[in-house]
Design a protein around this motif. Structure first.
Motif, PDB file in Angstrom:
ATOM      1  N   ALA A   1      39.248  31.681  43.614  1.00  0.00           N
ATOM      2  CA  ALA A   1      38.816  32.635  42.592  1.00  0.00           C
ATOM      3  C   ALA A   1      37.586  32.097  41.877  1.00  0.00           C
ATOM      4  O   ALA A   1      37.243  30.920  42.014  1.00  0.00           O
ATOM      5  CB  ALA A   1      39.959  32.872  41.604  1.00  0.00           C
ATOM      6  N   PRO A   2      36.897  32.922  41.105  1.00  0.00           N
ATOM      7  CA  PRO A   2      35.730  32.450  40.354  1.00  0.00           C
ATOM      8  C   PRO A   2      36.100  31.304  39.410  1.00  0.00           C
ATOM      9  O   PRO A   2      37.259  31.180  38.990  1.00  0.00           O
ATOM     10  CB  PRO A   2      35.299  33.691  39.564  1.00  0.00           C
ATOM     11  CG  PRO A   2      35.835  34.844  40.333  1.00  0.00           C
ATOM     12  CD  PRO A   2      37.114  34.375  40.937  1.00  0.00           C
ATOM     13  N   ALA A   3      35.140  30.479  39.095  1.00  0.00           N
ATOM     14  CA  ALA A   3      35.363  29.349  38.193  1.00  0.00           C
ATOM     15  C   ALA A   3      35.941  29.843  36.872  1.00  0.00           C
ATOM     16  O   ALA A   3      35.469  30.825  36.299  1.00  0.00           O
ATOM     17  CB  ALA A   3      34.054  28.607  37.948  1.00  0.00           C
ATOM     18  N   GLY A   4      37.000  29.183  36.419  1.00  0.00           N
ATOM     19  CA  GLY A   4      37.650  29.566  35.175  1.00  0.00           C
ATOM     20  C   GLY A   4      38.781  30.551  35.357  1.00  0.00           C
ATOM     21  O   GLY A   4      39.504  30.842  34.408  1.00  0.00           O
ATOM     22  N   VAL A   5      38.953  31.073  36.579  1.00  0.00           N
ATOM     23  CA  VAL A   5      40.016  32.026  36.891  1.00  0.00           C
ATOM     24  C   VAL A   5      40.984  31.369  37.870  1.00  0.00           C
ATOM     25  O   VAL A   5      40.559  30.716  38.825  1.00  0.00           O
ATOM     26  CB  VAL A   5      39.453  33.329  37.495  1.00  0.00           C
ATOM     27  CG1 VAL A   5      40.571  34.298  37.864  1.00  0.00           C
ATOM     28  CG2 VAL A   5      38.481  33.979  36.522  1.00  0.00           C
ATOM     29  N   THR A   6      42.277  31.538  37.642  1.00  0.00           N
ATOM     30  CA  THR A   6      43.314  30.925  38.486  1.00  0.00           C
ATOM     31  C   THR A   6      43.835  31.931  39.508  1.00  0.00           C
ATOM     32  O   THR A   6      44.086  33.086  39.165  1.00  0.00           O
ATOM     33  CB  THR A   6      44.486  30.433  37.622  1.00  0.00           C
ATOM     34  OG1 THR A   6      44.012  29.497  36.664  1.00  0.00           O
ATOM     35  CG2 THR A   6      45.551  29.769  38.488  1.00  0.00           C
TER      36      THR A   6
ATOM     37  N   GLN B   1      33.015  36.853  30.053  1.00  0.00           N
ATOM     38  CA  GLN B   1      32.377  36.622  31.348  1.00  0.00           C
ATOM     39  C   GLN B   1      33.403  36.209  32.392  1.00  0.00           C
ATOM     40  O   GLN B   1      33.368  36.661  33.542  1.00  0.00           O
ATOM     41  CB  GLN B   1      31.288  35.557  31.205  1.00  0.00           C
ATOM     42  CG  GLN B   1      30.476  35.340  32.469  1.00  0.00           C
ATOM     43  CD  GLN B   1      29.322  34.382  32.249  1.00  0.00           C
ATOM     44  OE1 GLN B   1      29.136  33.847  31.155  1.00  0.00           O
ATOM     45  NE2 GLN B   1      28.545  34.155  33.281  1.00  0.00           N
ATOM     46  N   LEU B   2      34.357  35.361  31.999  1.00  0.00           N
ATOM     47  CA  LEU B   2      35.378  34.897  32.947  1.00  0.00           C
ATOM     48  C   LEU B   2      36.283  36.052  33.362  1.00  0.00           C
ATOM     49  O   LEU B   2      36.587  36.224  34.551  1.00  0.00           O
ATOM     50  CB  LEU B   2      36.210  33.774  32.326  1.00  0.00           C
ATOM     51  CG  LEU B   2      35.484  32.475  31.978  1.00  0.00           C
ATOM     52  CD1 LEU B   2      36.459  31.463  31.402  1.00  0.00           C
ATOM     53  CD2 LEU B   2      34.789  31.898  33.205  1.00  0.00           C
TER      54      LEU B   2
ATOM     55  N   ILE C   1      44.861  41.154  37.662  1.00  0.00           N
ATOM     56  CA  ILE C   1      44.440  40.060  36.800  1.00  0.00           C
ATOM     57  C   ILE C   1      45.200  40.185  35.492  1.00  0.00           C
ATOM     58  O   ILE C   1      45.226  41.252  34.867  1.00  0.00           O
ATOM     59  CB  ILE C   1      42.920  40.025  36.580  1.00  0.00           C
ATOM     60  CG1 ILE C   1      42.556  38.842  35.672  1.00  0.00           C
ATOM     61  CG2 ILE C   1      42.382  41.352  36.038  1.00  0.00           C
ATOM     62  CD1 ILE C   1      41.081  38.545  35.619  1.00  0.00           C
ATOM     63  N   SER C   2      45.846  39.108  35.099  1.00  0.00           N
ATOM     64  CA  SER C   2      46.588  39.034  33.846  1.00  0.00           C
ATOM     65  C   SER C   2      46.012  37.870  33.062  1.00  0.00           C
ATOM     66  O   SER C   2      46.180  36.704  33.469  1.00  0.00           O
ATOM     67  CB  SER C   2      48.080  38.824  34.130  1.00  0.00           C
ATOM     68  OG  SER C   2      48.818  38.724  32.931  1.00  0.00           O
ATOM     69  N   ASP C   3      45.302  38.187  31.972  1.00  0.00           N
ATOM     70  CA  ASP C   3      44.481  37.182  31.282  1.00  0.00           C
ATOM     71  C   ASP C   3      43.503  36.605  32.290  1.00  0.00           C
ATOM     72  O   ASP C   3      42.666  37.325  32.792  1.00  0.00           O
ATOM     73  CB  ASP C   3      45.344  36.133  30.594  1.00  0.00           C
ATOM     74  CG  ASP C   3      46.028  36.698  29.348  1.00  0.00           C
ATOM     75  OD1 ASP C   3      45.512  37.692  28.796  1.00  0.00           O
ATOM     76  OD2 ASP C   3      47.077  36.171  28.948  1.00  0.00           O
ATOM     77  N   LEU C   4      43.658  35.329  32.661  1.00  0.00           N
ATOM     78  CA  LEU C   4      42.704  34.738  33.616  1.00  0.00           C
ATOM     79  C   LEU C   4      43.406  34.266  34.893  1.00  0.00           C
ATOM     80  O   LEU C   4      42.979  33.310  35.529  1.00  0.00           O
ATOM     81  CB  LEU C   4      41.950  33.577  32.957  1.00  0.00           C
ATOM     82  CG  LEU C   4      41.030  33.970  31.798  1.00  0.00           C
ATOM     83  CD1 LEU C   4      40.384  32.745  31.181  1.00  0.00           C
ATOM     84  CD2 LEU C   4      39.954  34.962  32.257  1.00  0.00           C
TER      85      LEU C   4
END
Length: 276
Positions: free
Chosen positions: A199-204, A148-149, A171-174
């Motif tokens: 960015a969305p929660a959980g994404v840096t 989901q992330l 995007i590379s991993d998160l």
């Protein structure tokens, strides 16, 4: 005697069967909830983070993407041992491992492109639809972080393309990196607002390199009335504006009415500051 047996036993048997059926019907939702709970917990404890589970009463379907059939076999064996599970079906994709798990979205001359890894055909189509294109260099790969992330981060990266005439987001991993040139002054402003929201929660949000919109001709002027210097036109970045304001002007104040834009000639920063 047979008539007496039919008269008394058969109605009783019908009653028992009806009661048993009703009892099973009443408890089936509880059985399904128990199967879902135990199966999900078992998959998490066993480290089957690639596995996607769906349920139809006591029947479990195992899907997702992984790199080795042995992982699939181990998951099926483990799930089949759970009390209450009747059957385990598989719909698993075997794909090479990608580490880090990457997707690149780019735009050039109005043409959008996608390249990188996806875990399954459903996600491939989801991202193509998000980019509003029909084809992309998207290959099935295992190793995706929390689904989901990652999907939210990939969609966020794709969404930023609408602000660029050229550039991309990866995007590379998160972690999402963004670079490119804005289509217009308004797009530049709107992109900055979107990035401040994050960015969305959980994404840096990683490296961000944004160039203002291209303008031509690149106009700039500085006018002095003896007490103040008024500077107007375009500059490539805010740092140059601050250099104007702190320039040695013999005591004259510097007022700026400048807009950010790219397309400046070579040596523009040094020459314009020297003119002030």
């Amino acid at each position: 005697m047979i008539r007496d047996l039919l008269k008394w036993v058969v109605p009783g048997l019908v009653t028992v069967l009806a009661g048993s059926t009703l009892s099973l019907a009443m408890t089936s939702p509880d059985i399904e909830r128990d199967v879902i709970g135990q199966t999900s917990a078992t998959a998490a404890r066993a480290g089957f983070d690639w596995a996607e589970l769906s349920f139809a009463m006591r029947d479990v379907t195992l899907s997702g993407t992984t790199t080795d059939q042995a992982y699939v076999d181990a998951a099926v064996q483990r799930i089949a041992m759970i009390p209450g599970v009747r059957s385990v079906k598989t719909n698993v994709t075997l794909a090479p491992l990608a580490s880090p798990y990457r997707l690149e979205a780019s735009i050039d001359g109005g043409t959008v492109s996608l390249a990188g890894g996806v875990p399954d055909e459903t996600t491939r189509q989801l991202l193509l639809n998000r980019a509003k294109i029909e084809q992309g260099a998207l290959e099935l790969r295992s190793g995706m972080p929390e689904r989901q992330l990652w999907v939210a981060g990939a969609q966020f990266a794709i969404d930023q393309l609408r602000f660029f005439d050229e550039g991309g987001a990866r995007i590379s991993d998160l972690k999402v990196d963004i670079s490119g040139r804005a289509k217009s002054a308004r797009d530049f402003r709107d992109l900055l607002i979107a990035l401040r929201a994050g960015a969305p929660a959980g994404v840096t949000l990683g490296e961000v390199e944004i160039t203002p919109a291209l303008v031509s001709p690149y106009q700039w002027s500085a006018i002095s009335d003896g007490r103040r210097i008024e500077v107007s036109g375009f500059v490539p970045d805010e740092n140059l504006v601050e250099r104007y304001r702190s320039a040695e002007t013999g005591g004259k104040s510097v007022a700026t009415g400048l807009a950010l834009a790219s397309g400046e000639p070579s040596g523009f920063a040094e020459v314009s500051q020297k003119l002030i």
